[in-house]
Design an enzyme around this catalytic site. Sequence first.
Site, PDB file in Angstrom:
ATOM      1  N   ARG A 178       0.859  -1.192   0.000  1.00 45.36           N
ATOM      2  CA  ARG A 178       0.000   0.000   0.000  1.00 45.36           C
ATOM      3  C   ARG A 178       0.890   1.236   0.000  1.00 45.36           C
ATOM      4  O   ARG A 178       1.376   1.682   1.032  1.00 45.36           O
ATOM      5  CB  ARG A 178      -0.929   0.014   1.214  1.00 45.36           C
ATOM      6  CG  ARG A 178      -1.831   1.242   1.253  1.00 45.36           C
ATOM      7  CD  ARG A 178      -2.523   1.394   2.577  1.00 45.36           C
ATOM      8  NE  ARG A 178      -3.765   0.651   2.650  1.00 45.36           N
ATOM      9  CZ  ARG A 178      -4.530   0.601   3.745  1.00 45.36           C
ATOM     10  NH1 ARG A 178      -4.139   1.220   4.850  1.00 45.36           N
ATOM     11  NH2 ARG A 178      -5.651  -0.091   3.743  1.00 45.36           N
ATOM     12  N   SER A 247     -12.366  -4.000  -1.194  1.00 45.39           N
ATOM     13  CA  SER A 247     -12.736  -3.457   0.113  1.00 45.39           C
ATOM     14  C   SER A 247     -14.250  -3.274   0.173  1.00 45.39           C
ATOM     15  O   SER A 247     -14.859  -2.774  -0.771  1.00 45.39           O
ATOM     16  CB  SER A 247     -12.058  -2.100   0.344  1.00 45.39           C
ATOM     17  OG  SER A 247     -10.661  -2.239   0.414  1.00 45.39           O
ATOM     18  N   LYS A 276      -6.138   5.272   7.913  1.00 47.90           N
ATOM     19  CA  LYS A 276      -7.031   5.728   6.854  1.00 47.90           C
ATOM     20  C   LYS A 276      -8.327   6.192   7.484  1.00 47.90           C
ATOM     21  O   LYS A 276      -9.018   5.426   8.158  1.00 47.90           O
ATOM     22  CB  LYS A 276      -7.286   4.583   5.869  1.00 47.90           C
ATOM     23  CG  LYS A 276      -7.916   4.997   4.564  1.00 47.90           C
ATOM     24  CD  LYS A 276      -7.965   3.812   3.614  1.00 47.90           C
ATOM     25  CE  LYS A 276      -8.490   4.225   2.244  1.00 47.90           C
ATOM     26  NZ  LYS A 276      -8.555   3.066   1.314  1.00 47.90           N
TER      27      LYS A 276
END
Length: 339
Positions: A178, A247, A276
């Site tokens: 990521r 997701s 996040k």
Amino acid sequence: MEQTSARIIDANANRAREAIRVMEDIARFGLDHRALCAGLKQLRHDLAEALDALPGARSMVLHRDTPGDVGTALTTPREGAREDVRSVAVAAGKRLTEALRSIEEAAKTVTGGGGIAFEALRYRAYALEQVLLAALMGRAVAVAGVCVLVTESLCEHHPWEHVARAAVAAGATMLQLREKDLPDRELLARARKLVEIGREGRARVVVNDRPDIAACARADGVHLGQDDLPVTEARKIVGAEMMVGVSTACIEDAERALRDGADYCGVGPMFPTTTKHKPVIRGPEYLRAYLAHDPALPPGIAIGGINAENVQILSEAGARAVAVSSAVCSARDPGAVCA
């Protein structure tokens, strides 16, 4: 209507109707895909109307001669076995489009322009077949254990490579790259390095957001957010063999992922997280609803704010896999967190 054309149309009309019914049942009972069911049902009704519009349609069945049909005894070994539901759908799709083409050609001998309606039906069948097979492309891959989301900026005490190797050595089953801000060339180089680290310990490696980078790095998969490419478009880049994860933040997201053919889903967020920002925290109740859903959703990985203090809550809720980020990346001993 001459006998040969009548027999061809009658036999292939039966094949087409049966094939549509098989595809419709898979969409209905296997995928819970309302739109696809509706499309196939409409195709079935429109086929019936097109057949009824042919001259001599009512007498067509009189030309049927099943006992005298030389083709009924001809079979191949592959017809007697199917590997899975997707192979059933593949066979039905081919049977449908082939039957419609045969009807189309025979109808041309019956009336001028008689094949036009069946040509249009055939093109619609191609599109519906594509949607069905794409939805069935998800392989429900086995996911269990710890997935570590590797982000360099979160690695406070060690280089990111050290964190990844320590996680794999401690038993992490998946690594997810990521990195939102790296230039493409640097991102590709990092993805290839992470794949190399994953292979050392037999951990799968997925790339966040970027199917093109995942494909070039020969990763095991790509993970998509709700604002990224749809699963069906990502498949065009990574192919059928690479995992595609999605997701999800609600059951509706998860049901869409199932229909689109996702291999697994991120399920969350479970807890507040600094990694996040999420305006809504779904929590363990979402995980319970996800696991209890009928039909079964793709294998789920609980994600969001997970650490050593709260992971037991998710285990008790039924989680078999969890994704962690800062809890591992920022740890002095990343391996100990994963163990």
